[in-house]
Design a protein around this motif. Structure first.
Motif, mmCIF file in Angstrom:
data_model
loop_
_atom_site.group_PDB
_atom_site.id
_atom_site.type_symbol
_atom_site.label_atom_id
_atom_site.label_comp_id
_atom_site.label_asym_id
_atom_site.label_seq_id
_atom_site.Cartn_x
_atom_site.Cartn_y
_atom_site.Cartn_z
ATOM 1 N N SER A 69 48.024 43.924 -9.736
ATOM 2 C CA SER A 69 48.029 42.596 -10.588
ATOM 3 C C SER A 69 47.889 41.435 -10.098
ATOM 4 O O SER A 69 47.587 40.391 -10.759
ATOM 5 C CB SER A 69 49.365 42.721 -11.351
ATOM 6 O OG SER A 69 50.261 42.344 -10.743
ATOM 7 N N GLY A 70 47.985 41.283 -8.638
ATOM 8 C CA GLY A 70 48.156 40.299 -8.015
ATOM 9 C C GLY A 70 49.482 39.399 -7.926
ATOM 10 O O GLY A 70 49.562 38.291 -7.264
ATOM 11 N N LEU A 71 50.575 39.893 -8.545
ATOM 12 C CA LEU A 71 51.629 39.406 -8.614
ATOM 13 C C LEU A 71 52.570 39.251 -7.281
ATOM 14 O O LEU A 71 53.422 38.499 -7.128
ATOM 15 C CB LEU A 71 52.706 40.220 -9.657
ATOM 16 C CG LEU A 71 52.657 39.925 -11.105
ATOM 17 C CD1 LEU A 71 53.324 40.693 -11.961
ATOM 18 C CD2 LEU A 71 52.640 38.364 -11.580
ATOM 19 N N TRP A 72 52.123 40.164 -6.301
ATOM 20 C CA TRP A 72 52.893 40.155 -5.027
ATOM 21 C C TRP A 72 52.552 39.206 -4.221
ATOM 22 O O TRP A 72 52.932 39.027 -3.326
ATOM 23 C CB TRP A 72 52.752 41.514 -4.499
ATOM 24 C CG TRP A 72 53.493 42.799 -4.840
ATOM 25 C CD1 TRP A 72 53.859 43.251 -6.188
ATOM 26 C CD2 TRP A 72 54.481 43.457 -4.033
ATOM 27 N NE1 TRP A 72 54.819 44.081 -6.322
ATOM 28 C CE2 TRP A 72 54.971 44.336 -4.884
ATOM 29 C CE3 TRP A 72 54.873 43.487 -2.792
ATOM 30 C CZ2 TRP A 72 56.042 45.425 -4.436
ATOM 31 C CZ3 TRP A 72 55.560 44.539 -2.216
ATOM 32 C CH2 TRP A 72 56.272 45.460 -2.992
ATOM 33 N N ALA A 73 51.137 38.323 -4.718
ATOM 34 C CA ALA A 73 50.880 37.280 -3.800
ATOM 35 C C ALA A 73 50.994 35.881 -4.294
ATOM 36 O O ALA A 73 50.488 35.057 -3.894
ATOM 37 C CB ALA A 73 49.248 37.357 -3.567
ATOM 38 N N ILE A 74 51.623 35.773 -5.561
ATOM 39 C CA ILE A 74 51.820 34.578 -6.374
ATOM 40 C C ILE A 74 52.336 33.383 -5.480
ATOM 41 O O ILE A 74 52.678 32.165 -5.818
ATOM 42 C CB ILE A 74 52.460 34.629 -7.549
ATOM 43 C CG1 ILE A 74 53.919 35.456 -7.450
ATOM 44 C CG2 ILE A 74 51.689 35.724 -8.612
ATOM 45 C CD1 ILE A 74 54.694 35.370 -8.930
ATOM 46 N N SER A 75 53.394 33.824 -4.515
ATOM 47 C CA SER A 75 54.099 32.792 -3.752
ATOM 48 C C SER A 75 53.275 32.214 -2.409
ATOM 49 O O SER A 75 53.634 31.288 -1.707
ATOM 50 C CB SER A 75 55.495 33.299 -3.335
ATOM 51 O OG SER A 75 55.318 34.488 -2.119
#
Length: 415
Positions: A69-75
């Motif tokens: 989903s891309g959520l692990w890269a949002i930071s």
């Protein structure tokens, strides 16, 4: 330690395990997109959360969707291709996922922590390499904590020079997320007693991950043991760790903010389930004189109390996120102390409401709610397990000492 500042990103690439999975990962561009993606995933993750906990079914498929989903890269910072979301948003994303499945919410906590430590102390080459790996879907686990030491902050795992590289020997526990990770950020002590963070590929010879987590809560986090037996690590994969606390940085309050977000999500889940159960299954007490449990005035009162406490916790987590954002943008003694205290305040309320909601659930829902097929006890078990990360009683002390005596809290990961 050798100076790795001059090492190019291409040098790092020679050390990548060729067996690492290649994923198609979405790119989330802003805070709003991150929240939308989190809500969408949470709907799916909540469906079989009780079964995964009850059967200790490890969430491999769910984690793949979570990463894709891309959520692990949002930071990951925007200058390296990430969304660079605010810490307010990051905390809310974790709370949203934790409300669907507490274990799934906790698994990436140390992943985000490793990203932040790279941002604070990594060289330009380290950031370029590891942030790109995260954008491609690599997961960071952790091998930080140890058991059998005098305090929870003490480390014995050794980093030993071996020519131009190093070797690691030690044993870790509470290694949340490591079972599922491609890289294992490992806290190590060098010959001078200085602590560093070594990014060890999961495939490294001598690295053994043991799925021996037996906690009664957070059952599928994979928070077991890691054994490192003469494990080789490239000097370029070693990042200063102790330095993040010797000078004012937001590393400590950042880590604690994520823990508060997990507890907030656990509280939301418990309150959602008690409301649903009271509406659909519970019977009113005979003396109440009402037809439905949802009309019982004493039950209504208790639901109101839980809701108010939950909303108070939500407000303090959001406020704490803003303080952490300020400390990250302008780190100094004052901003970091203020962020630490704000997060400590949030952790008091998130701890209290997570435990209270998980316990009150049974009192309000009634005897039917204790049946094994509902597995509603997971809410209290998860909260009780996760809130033991560090003692909330010391947060009261830190807050009181700050406002009463002007004493800044110590800088480490547990305030």
């Amino acid at each position: 330690m050798p100076n790795s500042a001059a090492v190019s990103a291409s040098n790092f690439a020679t050390n990548i395990d060729k067996r690492l999975p290649q994923r198609i990962v979405a790119r989330i561009r802003n805070d709003g997109d991150a929240l939308v993606a989190a809500h969408k995933l949470a709907l799916d993750f909540s469906v079989e959360a009780a079964l995964r906990d009850q059967q200790r079914r490890l969430p491999w498929d769910e984690l793949e969707r979570y990463v894709s989903s891309g959520l692990w890269a949002i930071s990951v910072p925007q200058e390296y291709g990430g969304a660079g979301v605010s810490n307010v948003t990051l905390a809310e994303v974790i709370a949203i996922i934790s409300s669907a499945d507490g274990s799934l919410g906790q698994i990436p906590q140390n992943h985000f922590y490793a990203i932040e430590l790279l941002r604070i102390n990594g060289t330009a080459s380290q950031k370029k390499f590891f942030f790109e790996r995260v954008l491609q879907g690599d997961r960071f686990g952790n091998a930080l904590a140890e058991i059998g030491t005098r305090t929870s902050q003490e480390r014995k795992t050794q980093l030993i020079a071996d020519g131009k590289s190093f070797r690691i020997n030690g044993r870790k526990f509470y290694a949340t997320g490591t079972l599922y990770a491609e890289w294992i950020p490992t806290s190590v002590i060098d010959h001078a007693g200085v602590q560093h963070l070594a990014f060890v590929p999961k495939s490294a010879d001598g690295l053994t991950i043991i799925d021996d987590w037996s906690g009664f809560g957070q059952r599928t986090t994979g928070s077991g043991s890691v054994v490192l037996d003469n494990v080789a690590v490239d000097a370029n994969h070693i990042v200063p760790f102790q330095a993040a606390f010797e000078t004012p940085t937001h590393a400590g309050p950042f880590a604690q903010l994520l823990h508060a977000a997990i507890d907030l999500g656990l509280a939301r889940a418990a309150l959602t389930d008690v409301i649903g159960f009271v509406r659909s299954r519970s019977r009113p007490w005979v003396d109440s004189g009402v037809e439905r449990a949802s009309e019982d005035p004493l039950t209504i009162h208790e639901i109101g109390n839980l809701t108010i406490q939950l909303h108070g916790a939500e407000a303090l987590v959001e406020r704490a996120g803003r303080w952490v954002d300020q400390a990250a943008a302008h780190p100094d003694e004052e901003s970091v102390a203020a962020a630490s205290i704000a997060v400590a305040e949030a952790r008091v309320l998130t701890t209290d409401i997570a435990l209270l909601a998980g316990s009150k659930l049974f009192e309000l829902a009634g005897a039917q709610s204790t049946l094994a097929e509902h597995n509603l006890d997971r809410h209290w078990r998860n909260a009780r397990t996760h809130t033991l990360h560090d003692p909330v009683r010391w947060k009261y002390f830190a807050v009181g000492n700050y406002y009463l005596n002007g004493k800044k809290p110590p800088r480490h990961g547990a305030i």
